[in-house]
Design a protein around this motif. Structure first.
Motif, PDB file in Angstrom:
ATOM      1  N   ALA A 119       0.871  -1.096  -0.157  1.00  0.00           N
ATOM      2  CA  ALA A 119       0.006   0.015   0.099  1.00  0.00           C
ATOM      3  C   ALA A 119       0.815   1.178   0.056  1.00  0.00           C
ATOM      4  N   VAL A 120       2.003   1.251   0.822  1.00  0.00           N
ATOM      5  CA  VAL A 120       2.920   2.274   1.005  1.00  0.00           C
ATOM      6  C   VAL A 120       3.611   2.585  -0.582  1.00  0.00           C
ATOM      7  N   ILE A 121       3.829   1.712  -1.083  1.00  0.00           N
ATOM      8  CA  ILE A 121       4.553   1.595  -2.444  1.00  0.00           C
ATOM      9  C   ILE A 121       3.711   2.203  -3.590  1.00  0.00           C
ATOM     10  N   ALA A 122       2.290   1.935  -3.605  1.00  0.00           N
ATOM     11  CA  ALA A 122       1.524   1.983  -4.407  1.00  0.00           C
ATOM     12  C   ALA A 122       1.068   3.741  -4.359  1.00  0.00           C
ATOM     13  N   LEU A 123       1.104   4.125  -2.912  1.00  0.00           N
ATOM     14  CA  LEU A 123       0.928   5.754  -2.681  1.00  0.00           C
ATOM     15  C   LEU A 123       2.269   6.341  -3.456  1.00  0.00           C
ATOM     16  N   ILE A 124       3.388   5.600  -3.143  1.00  0.00           N
ATOM     17  CA  ILE A 124       4.579   6.467  -3.661  1.00  0.00           C
ATOM     18  C   ILE A 124       4.660   6.514  -5.147  1.00  0.00           C
ATOM     19  N   SER A 125       4.237   5.307  -5.587  1.00  0.00           N
ATOM     20  CA  SER A 125       4.255   5.173  -7.134  1.00  0.00           C
ATOM     21  C   SER A 125       3.329   6.144  -7.719  1.00  0.00           C
ATOM     22  N   LEU A 126       2.325   6.348  -7.106  1.00  0.00           N
ATOM     23  CA  LEU A 126       1.195   7.202  -7.609  1.00  0.00           C
ATOM     24  C   LEU A 126       1.584   8.744  -7.663  1.00  0.00           C
ATOM     25  N   VAL A 127       2.388   9.183  -6.801  1.00  0.00           N
ATOM     26  CA  VAL A 127       2.854  10.376  -6.611  1.00  0.00           C
ATOM     27  C   VAL A 127       3.978  10.664  -7.420  1.00  0.00           C
ATOM     28  N   ALA A 128       4.944   9.732  -7.640  1.00  0.00           N
ATOM     29  CA  ALA A 128       6.062   9.751  -8.395  1.00  0.00           C
ATOM     30  C   ALA A 128       5.368   9.764  -9.954  1.00  0.00           C
ATOM     31  N   LEU A 130       2.246  10.725 -11.111  1.00  0.00           N
ATOM     32  CA  LEU A 130       1.843  12.057 -11.501  1.00  0.00           C
ATOM     33  C   LEU A 130       2.999  13.117 -11.701  1.00  0.00           C
ATOM     34  N   TYR A 131       3.924  12.899 -10.952  1.00  0.00           N
ATOM     35  CA  TYR A 131       5.096  13.808 -11.056  1.00  0.00           C
ATOM     36  C   TYR A 131       5.813  13.823 -12.355  1.00  0.00           C
ATOM     37  N   ALA A 132       5.963  12.400 -12.665  1.00  0.00           N
ATOM     38  CA  ALA A 132       6.769  12.265 -14.066  1.00  0.00           C
ATOM     39  C   ALA A 132       6.017  12.786 -15.035  1.00  0.00           C
ATOM     40  N   ILE A 133       4.587  12.460 -15.048  1.00  0.00           N
ATOM     41  CA  ILE A 133       3.573  12.981 -16.082  1.00  0.00           C
ATOM     42  C   ILE A 133       3.629  14.520 -16.311  1.00  0.00           C
ATOM     43  N   THR A 134       3.810  15.231 -15.219  1.00  0.00           N
ATOM     44  CA  THR A 134       3.969  16.487 -15.289  1.00  0.00           C
ATOM     45  C   THR A 134       5.151  17.260 -15.941  1.00  0.00           C
ATOM     46  N   GLN A 135       6.133  16.161 -15.835  1.00  0.00           N
ATOM     47  CA  GLN A 135       7.664  16.425 -16.565  1.00  0.00           C
ATOM     48  C   GLN A 135       7.773  16.080 -17.931  1.00  0.00           C
ATOM     49  N   GLY A 136       6.532  15.454 -18.496  1.00  0.00           N
ATOM     50  CA  GLY A 136       6.566  15.188 -19.930  1.00  0.00           C
ATOM     51  C   GLY A 136       6.844  13.778 -20.211  1.00  0.00           C
ATOM     52  N   ILE A 137       7.087  12.912 -19.356  1.00  0.00           N
ATOM     53  CA  ILE A 137       7.079  11.586 -19.461  1.00  0.00           C
ATOM     54  C   ILE A 137       5.756  10.981 -19.868  1.00  0.00           C
ATOM     55  N   PRO A 138       5.955  10.146 -21.153  1.00  0.00           N
ATOM     56  CA  PRO A 138       5.017   9.566 -21.663  1.00  0.00           C
ATOM     57  C   PRO A 138       3.845   8.750 -20.673  1.00  0.00           C
ATOM     58  N   VAL A 139       2.592   8.733 -20.871  1.00  0.00           N
ATOM     59  CA  VAL A 139       1.586   8.066 -19.914  1.00  0.00           C
ATOM     60  C   VAL A 139       1.884   6.780 -20.095  1.00  0.00           C
ATOM     61  N   ASP A 140       2.041   5.924 -21.163  1.00  0.00           N
ATOM     62  CA  ASP A 140       2.261   4.557 -21.398  1.00  0.00           C
ATOM     63  C   ASP A 140       3.243   4.132 -21.024  1.00  0.00           C
ATOM     64  N   PRO A 144       2.463   1.644 -16.615  1.00  0.00           N
ATOM     65  CA  PRO A 144       2.754   0.366 -16.283  1.00  0.00           C
ATOM     66  C   PRO A 144       3.703   0.171 -15.052  1.00  0.00           C
ATOM     67  N   ALA A 145       4.769   1.162 -14.838  1.00  0.00           N
ATOM     68  CA  ALA A 145       5.499   1.349 -13.702  1.00  0.00           C
ATOM     69  C   ALA A 145       4.407   1.540 -12.562  1.00  0.00           C
ATOM     70  N   MET A 146       3.692   2.451 -12.543  1.00  0.00           N
ATOM     71  CA  MET A 146       2.686   2.753 -11.445  1.00  0.00           C
ATOM     72  C   MET A 146       2.135   1.447 -10.914  1.00  0.00           C
ATOM     73  N   LEU A 147       1.683   0.505 -11.761  1.00  0.00           N
ATOM     74  CA  LEU A 147       0.901  -0.680 -11.565  1.00  0.00           C
ATOM     75  C   LEU A 147       1.747  -1.805 -11.149  1.00  0.00           C
ATOM     76  N   LEU A 148       2.946  -1.876 -11.781  1.00  0.00           N
ATOM     77  CA  LEU A 148       3.888  -3.056 -11.578  1.00  0.00           C
ATOM     78  C   LEU A 148       4.639  -2.924  -9.879  1.00  0.00           C
ATOM     79  N   ALA A 149       4.757  -1.853  -9.602  1.00  0.00           N
ATOM     80  CA  ALA A 149       5.729  -1.532  -8.559  1.00  0.00           C
ATOM     81  C   ALA A 149       4.876  -2.085  -7.279  1.00  0.00           C
ATOM     82  N   PRO A 150       3.374  -1.890  -7.000  1.00  0.00           N
ATOM     83  CA  PRO A 150       2.830  -2.511  -5.839  1.00  0.00           C
ATOM     84  C   PRO A 150       2.442  -3.973  -6.139  1.00  0.00           C
TER      85      PRO A 150
END
Length: 480
Positions: A119-128, A130-140, A144-150
């Motif tokens: 659960a903690v890693i899921a929260l961290i991956s969600l925040v990370a 969202l931050y990566a998307i705002t920096q221009g990294i593609p959503v695709d 997958p990285a956000m889902l794979l980590a938890p």
């Protein structure tokens, strides 16, 4: 055989309590359990998750639960044994298996739970993410990285557990753990003797002890204590031989007076059970005031005929060694009159069938070991057609303990006990760690053991033979 009884060692290598060298550790674990976990008490059910406290050793671990009264437990919840000659990675796997259990979060109303770490890693991956998307990294790439980590945090520990358990044998259950606890206490003595000592014999004894412990754990895990009882007894006997030889070696190598115990491990006391009920050294009941050790009982040794039935014979059987009380001598072998097999408190008709086999074609006054009957029954293959000898001998021990029959209770040395547990033509090999060789004992030594037991029995039964008990069943054949 020079000593028919052996006094128990004075102290234990492992004191049947958690963390014998760090008592404060148990108090800390108990306090933590009260704050964060669940202690084992009368409210526990099969589905109740109790707090497990791991005590790591050089060869494995003890897993303890915390009783409701806060006292240290006597029997571990689980014992794990690491494979001998383990690599560094395998030892790291042992530390991984003995980590504290993961905290889980219930997913009500959905059945199931989730690791807190996931659960903690899921929260961290969600925040990370969202931050990566705002920096221009593609959503695709981010999604997958956000889902794979938890998912990895939830399922990867289980895979690592399974991989680490390939190199560990763990035993649980009240009927199996005490067997391994007994061997572990003996092996702890060997390890302590070899620690800081460069003698090959001590190091080799510790290595052999680890192999015996591993074999016993494998038998208990794969077959259980009842079906593997013969193999367990063999390994315990070998472990005891190693302990005695190491103790003698340490005594011989002590050069300075008054320092024999300095820095050396103490001989281990056997941990509790599962042993047969305590059978105290007994003498025949209802005997006269005359000393039973005086005089000589003449036992005729007439040659039997194939069909002769002789009830004046005795059954000798070995059982799990035990101490009747503090400071008493070890009891591991019992002799009873053949007619005790006819007692109603003995499993029937098994006792009557064994009585028939025991009294067929014998000499009056003869002592017949249980192993001799096994030899006569095609090496034990025909026991099922006669009866359950394990249940019968256990009932006989209960009978002696309750005072409902007489018995000669002995504490035979390891080699003597091993000889009476083998057939009349078998051999016993004992490893001499000091000489790094095996010594072979055979039928001649076995006969000498039985002769000395006969001397003890003759002295005991001078005034009155062993009383088989009251209310005996009728045998299936006429008495001779």
């Amino acid at each position: 055989m020079t000593d028919t009884r052996r006094t128990p060692p004075a102290a234990g290598a492992h004191d049947e309590r958690p963390f014998p060298r760090d008592p404060g550790r148990w108090e800390k674990e108990h306090s933590r359990a009260l704050r964060t976990g669940h202690i084992r008490d009368h409210t526990c059910s099969d589905a109740c998750e109790v707090v497990i406290v791991y005590e790591r050793t050089g060869w494995g671990w003890f897993a303890w639960t915390i009783p409701g009264d806060g006292s240290p437990p006597e029997i571990p919840h689980q014992i794990g044994v690491l494979t001998p000659a383990a690599t560094r990675v395998q030892r790291l796997g042992l530390r991984w298996l003995t980590r504290r259990p993961a905290q889980r979060i219930a997913l009500a109303p959905v059945p199931g739970s989730l690791r807190l770490s996931a659960a903690v890693i899921a929260l961290i991956s969600l925040v990370a993410g969202l931050y990566a998307i705002t920096q221009g990294i593609p959503v695709d790439v981010v999604l997958p990285a956000m889902l794979l980590a938890p998912i990895l945090a939830e399922h990867l520990p289980g895979r690592l557990d399974a991989r680490a358990r390939e190199h560990v044998r763990s035993v649980e259950g009240d009927d199996a753990v005490p067997y391994l606890q007994r061997l572990a206490a003996l092996h702890t003595y060997l390890v302590q003797a070899a620690t800081g000592n460069d003698r090959y014999e001590l190091r080799r004894s510790a290595e052999i002890g680890h192999n015996l412990l591993w074999d016993a754990a494998d038998l208990l895990q794969t077959r259980g204590p009842h079906s593997a009882s013969v193999g367990l007894i063999d390994r315990e006997r070998l472990m005891l031989q190693l302990v005695c030889q190491v103790a003698q070696l340490l005594q011989r190598t002590t050069t300075e007076p008054g320092t024999a115990d300095a820095g050396q491990p103490r001989e281990p006391v056997r941990p509790r059970g599962p042993y047969p009920p305590a059978v105290r050294p007994t003498t025949p009941q209802h005997q006269s005031s005359t000393d039973p050790l005086k005089g000589t009982l003449l036992m005729p040794k007439t040659e039997p005929t194939p069909t002769a039935r002789t009830t004046n014979v005795y059954l000798l059987f070995a059982h799990e060694p035990y101490y009747p009380g503090p400071g008493t001598e070890e009891i591991n072998t019992t002799v009873v009159a053949a007619d005790s097999l006819l007692h109603p408190q003995v499993l029937q008709p098994d006792g009557t069938r064994i009585h028939e086999l025991l009294t067929q074609g014998r000499r009056p006054g003869e002592i017949i070991p249980l192993s001799t009957l096994t030899h006569e029954l095609n090496g034990g293959a025909d026991w099922p057609t006669v009866g359950d000898w394990e249940r019968v001998t256990t009932d006989l021990v209960h009978l002696v303990r309750s005072g409902n029959c007489d018995a000669l209770s002995l504490g035979l040395p390891e080699i003597a006990r091993a000889l009476v547990c083998t057939g009349p033509h078998s051999h016993v090999r004992a490893f001499d760690a000091a000489a790094n060789e095996f010594i072979v004992y055979g039928p001649t030594e076995r006969a000498a053991v039985l002769t000395e037991v006969d001397v003890f029995l003759t002295s005991l039964a001078t005034e009155r033979d062993l009383w088989p008990g009251d209310g005996l069943l009728h045998p299936r054949f006429p008495r001779a």
